[in-house]
Design an enzyme around this catalytic site. Structure first.
Site, PDB file in Angstrom:
ATOM      1  N   TYR A  46      58.605 -47.802  -9.052  1.00  4.24           N
ATOM      2  CA  TYR A  46      59.327 -47.980  -7.783  1.00  4.24           C
ATOM      3  C   TYR A  46      58.897 -49.264  -7.070  1.00  4.24           C
ATOM      4  CZ  TYR A  46      60.377 -42.955  -8.332  1.00  4.24           C
ATOM      5  OH  TYR A  46      60.771 -41.722  -8.796  1.00  4.24           O
ATOM      6  N   LYS A  56      64.997 -38.067  -0.632  1.00  2.00           N
ATOM      7  CA  LYS A  56      64.734 -39.435  -0.178  1.00  2.00           C
ATOM      8  C   LYS A  56      65.731 -39.811   0.909  1.00  2.00           C
ATOM      9  CE  LYS A  56      66.286 -43.920  -0.411  1.00  2.00           C
ATOM     10  NZ  LYS A  56      67.673 -44.409  -0.131  1.00  2.00           N
ATOM     11  N   VAL A  85      66.150 -43.320   3.923  1.00  2.90           N
ATOM     12  CA  VAL A  85      65.570 -44.354   4.786  1.00  2.90           C
ATOM     13  C   VAL A  85      66.162 -44.256   6.193  1.00  2.90           C
ATOM     14  CG1 VAL A  85      65.001 -45.961   2.923  1.00  2.90           C
ATOM     15  CG2 VAL A  85      67.288 -46.026   3.960  1.00  2.90           C
ATOM     16  N   ARG A  87      68.212 -38.533   9.093  1.00  2.00           N
ATOM     17  CA  ARG A  87      68.260 -37.716   7.863  1.00  2.00           C
ATOM     18  C   ARG A  87      66.868 -37.293   7.422  1.00  2.00           C
ATOM     19  NH1 ARG A  87      72.406 -41.352   4.220  1.00  2.00           N
ATOM     20  NH2 ARG A  87      74.369 -40.622   5.128  1.00  2.00           N
TER      21      ARG A  87
END
Ligand SMILES: NC(=O)c1ccc[n+]([C@@H]2O[C@H](COP(=O)([O-])OP(=O)(O)OC[C@H]3O[C@@H](n4cnc5c(N)ncnc54)[C@H](OP(=O)(O)O)[C@@H]3O)[C@@H](O)[C@H]2O)c1
Length: 286
Positions: free
Chosen positions: A60, A241, A243, A247
């Protein structure tokens, strides 16, 4: 950043027991596709709203950002659970030991709670030697727990037969369209925890499914929360996940969503074998 106060505390996230006597927070924060210079901010936001489990990987390219967030969080290291992974090109006994040191250096947080072989990568045929190196790291007390990712039953059987050591967890693509019931049954028989990657379908439209949307509307929550509540109810560890601060908070709040038996049955009926990522039987990325 949001101005809202955290509504979830770390204690609201169940501690999922692992076969080696440790526990892993059942809901964590995934950082695939988060650039290193954003990983620190996103991880810090996750900590702010109650996450204590972060899922990263060498490939990553953001272990340094995650490590910065852990060090600067003000949270005791023992209260944070960090998973990272060995990339395929580092498979093999000696290469694994070297790569582990590199994971440790990039994270720079003193310890790794869970170390995973990222893919079985059967075309490379190095995963048995790699698992032997993982067993060595664990026996030497250099890593908290050892597990695998993207292993199917024959790959699991092979490493268990070769070493007598069963991985505590297998992290695989899993969501309502890909429920992997046979693999999950094998995990249950061998006390291997199931961890779901792309638990929300990784932005490919799963969350627009009318069944998920219908349940969400009835409960006054989001379809992402319904999906995560379903994962938690069937015993999966999940690592959504995002960003997007709203959320990030929304996803952890799924620990407070309760589905009915009818909801569970309706979601179970969505299984259609859709795989968004690569197939562990063939993927090597070599
Ligand atoms: N072991 C492996 O081979 C492997 C493979 C893939 C992933 N993983 C791990 O699993 C983690 C999660 O998987 P993933 O990143 O593929 O996908 P995911 O968590 O299923 O979905 C992430 C996508 O959904 C969006 N999203 C997040 N929360 C949402 C919400 N509440 N409502 C609507 N959309 C939402 C995100 O957008 P924004 O970010 O724009 O908000 C992003 O586009 C990864 O980060 C990684 O740690 C492991």
């Amino acid at each position: 950043m949001t101005d809202s106060s955290p509504v979830i505390t770390p204690a609201d996230v169940p501690a999922h027991p692992l076969a080696d006597g440790t526990t892993i927070p059942q809901l964590g924060f995934g950082v695939w596709q988060v650039p290193d210079d954003q990983a620190q901010t996103a991880t810090a936001e996750a900590f702010r709203v109650g996450y204590r489990h972060i899922d990263t990987a060498a490939i990553y390219g953001n272990e340094m950002g995650v490590g910065h967030a852990v060090r600067e969080s003000g949270i005791d290291r023992s209260e944070i659970y960090v998973t990272t992974k060995l990339w395929n090109s580092d498979q093999g006994f000696d290469r694994t030991l070297k790569a582990f040191d590199e994971n440790m250096a990039r994270l720079d947080i003193g310890s790794i709670d869970l170390y995973l072989i990222h893919w079985a990568a059967p075309p490379l045929d190095h995963y048995v030697e790699t698992w032997k190196a993982f067993v060595r790291l664990h026996e030497d007390g250099r890593v908290g727990s050892i597990g695998v990712s993207n292993f199917h039953q024959p790959h699991l059987e092979r490493i268990i037969d070769a070493t007598g050591v069963t991985p505590v967890i297998n992290q695989v693509e899993m969501h309502p369209y890909l429920q992997l019931n046979d693999l999950r049954a094998f995990h249950d028989e061998h006390d291997i925890a199931t961890e779901a990657w792309s638990p929300l379908g990784s932005g490919h439209g799963l969350l627009d499914d009318p069944v998920l949307v219908g349940i969400a509307e009835r409960l006054g929550v989001s379809s992402a929360q319904v999906t995560l509540a379903w994962h938690l109810a069937i015993g999966n560890v999940v690592i959504p996940k995002s960003v997007t601060p709203a959320r990030i908070a929304e996803n952890i709040a799924s620990v407070q969503v309760t589905l009915t038996a009818d909801d569970m049955a309706a979601i179970t009926a969505l299984d259609n074998g859709t795989r968004y990522g690569s197939n562990p039987d063939t993927a090597s990325f070599a």
